[in-house]
Scaffold this motif. Structure first.
Motif, PDB file in Angstrom:
ATOM      1  N   SER A 290       1.143  -1.507   0.278  1.00  0.00           N
ATOM      2  CA  SER A 290       0.172   0.479  -0.395  1.00  0.00           C
ATOM      3  C   SER A 290       0.753   0.822  -0.068  1.00  0.00           C
ATOM      4  N   THR A 291       0.292   2.432   0.166  1.00  0.00           N
ATOM      5  CA  THR A 291       0.958   3.494  -0.250  1.00  0.00           C
ATOM      6  C   THR A 291       1.064   3.990   0.884  1.00  0.00           C
ATOM      7  N   ARG A 292       0.633   3.445   1.956  1.00  0.00           N
ATOM      8  CA  ARG A 292       0.761   4.099   3.460  1.00  0.00           C
ATOM      9  C   ARG A 292       1.896   3.124   3.998  1.00  0.00           C
ATOM     10  N   ILE A 293       2.077   2.692   4.203  1.00  0.00           N
ATOM     11  CA  ILE A 293       2.941   1.699   4.335  1.00  0.00           C
ATOM     12  C   ILE A 293       4.825   1.868   3.074  1.00  0.00           C
ATOM     13  N   ASP A 294       4.773   2.277   1.744  1.00  0.00           N
ATOM     14  CA  ASP A 294       5.810   2.314   1.463  1.00  0.00           C
ATOM     15  C   ASP A 294       5.574   3.794   1.830  1.00  0.00           C
ATOM     16  N   ARG A 295       4.653   5.003   2.198  1.00  0.00           N
ATOM     17  CA  ARG A 295       5.895   6.119   1.812  1.00  0.00           C
ATOM     18  C   ARG A 295       6.501   6.061   3.995  1.00  0.00           C
ATOM     19  N   ALA A 296       5.926   5.214   4.880  1.00  0.00           N
ATOM     20  CA  ALA A 296       6.206   5.695   5.896  1.00  0.00           C
ATOM     21  C   ALA A 296       7.568   4.385   5.844  1.00  0.00           C
ATOM     22  N   ASN A 297       7.165   3.381   5.056  1.00  0.00           N
ATOM     23  CA  ASN A 297       9.393   2.704   4.220  1.00  0.00           C
ATOM     24  C   ASN A 297      10.155   4.074   4.282  1.00  0.00           C
ATOM     25  N   SER A 298       9.763   4.958   3.365  1.00  0.00           N
ATOM     26  CA  SER A 298      10.769   6.259   2.943  1.00  0.00           C
ATOM     27  C   SER A 298      10.801   6.487   3.795  1.00  0.00           C
ATOM     28  N   GLU A 299      10.013   6.715   4.881  1.00  0.00           N
ATOM     29  CA  GLU A 299      10.060   8.117   5.830  1.00  0.00           C
ATOM     30  C   GLU A 299      10.853   7.649   6.821  1.00  0.00           C
ATOM     31  N   ILE A 300      10.958   5.992   7.462  1.00  0.00           N
ATOM     32  CA  ILE A 300      11.715   5.624   8.251  1.00  0.00           C
ATOM     33  C   ILE A 300      13.423   5.302   8.153  1.00  0.00           C
ATOM     34  N   GLN A 301      13.277   5.418   6.472  1.00  0.00           N
ATOM     35  CA  GLN A 301      14.802   4.755   5.986  1.00  0.00           C
ATOM     36  C   GLN A 301      15.545   6.464   5.861  1.00  0.00           C
ATOM     37  N   ARG A 302      14.804   7.430   5.773  1.00  0.00           N
ATOM     38  CA  ARG A 302      15.009   8.481   5.943  1.00  0.00           C
ATOM     39  C   ARG A 302      15.705   8.981   7.068  1.00  0.00           C
ATOM     40  N   CYS A 303      14.254   9.005   7.574  1.00  0.00           N
ATOM     41  CA  CYS A 303      15.535   9.283   9.126  1.00  0.00           C
ATOM     42  C   CYS A 303      16.223   8.086  10.059  1.00  0.00           C
ATOM     43  N   ILE A 304      16.267   7.254   9.992  1.00  0.00           N
ATOM     44  CA  ILE A 304      17.275   6.401  10.327  1.00  0.00           C
ATOM     45  C   ILE A 304      19.013   6.384   9.326  1.00  0.00           C
ATOM     46  N   ALA A 305      18.607   6.933   8.457  1.00  0.00           N
ATOM     47  CA  ALA A 305      20.115   7.082   8.214  1.00  0.00           C
ATOM     48  C   ALA A 305      21.212   7.874   8.387  1.00  0.00           C
ATOM     49  N   ASP A 306      19.637   9.741   9.136  1.00  0.00           N
ATOM     50  CA  ASP A 306      20.289  10.588   9.386  1.00  0.00           C
ATOM     51  C   ASP A 306      20.434  10.650  10.825  1.00  0.00           C
ATOM     52  N   ILE A 307      19.499   9.490  11.651  1.00  0.00           N
ATOM     53  CA  ILE A 307      20.242   8.898  12.892  1.00  0.00           C
ATOM     54  C   ILE A 307      21.696   8.223  13.164  1.00  0.00           C
ATOM     55  N   ILE A 308      21.801   7.253  11.802  1.00  0.00           N
ATOM     56  CA  ILE A 308      23.060   7.201  11.844  1.00  0.00           C
ATOM     57  C   ILE A 308      24.238   7.816  11.538  1.00  0.00           C
TER      58      ILE A 308
END
Length: 121
Positions: A2-20
């Motif tokens: 779903s679009t909701r899961i895709d958006r969540a995946n991309s946002e989590i990916q961006r945030c995790i990369a920033d945190i690390i």
């Protein structure tokens, strides 16, 4: 998916990369680490994070994964501050083997001594 899961995946990916990269000051994480893929379950309980790590030594790779897994509480807290989600998922970090294979192939290709062909026409 779903679009909701895709958006969540991309946002989590961006945030995790920033945190690390920007918020963790652990010297064991100074090698090049990038988040290649994130897969969150539809109920937002679990999240699998694939990491591309510029390192070939298995011992170092396991050390990096263990460090990130032990820092899960810190990462989840930072993620909760950055993203509004129904709940912050349990994070599981794994090495992206495809990325490791690509790095190895590129190193092999760089080290080949292929003579340049002359124009024989």
């Amino acid at each position: 998916m779903s679009t909701r899961i895709d958006r969540a995946n991309s946002e989590i990916q961006r945030c995790i990369a920033d945190i690390i990269q920007n918020k963790m000051n652990d010297p064991r994480l100074k090698t090049l680490i990038y988040v290649s893929e994130v897969s969150v379950t539809p109920d937002f309980k679990y999240c699998k994070i694939k990491l591309g790590i510029d390192q070939e030594d298995e011992k170092v790779l396991n050390g990096i994964i263990n460090t990130l897994q032990k820092s899960e509480g810190f990462i989840k807290r930072e993620l909760a501050n950055m993203v509004k989600m129904p709940q912050v998922p349990k994070l599981t970090f794994v090495v992206d083997k495809g990325t490791q294979a690509s790095i190895r192939i590129n190193e092999i290709l760089k080290n080949l001594n292929i003579p340049k062909a002359d124009d024989e026409e």
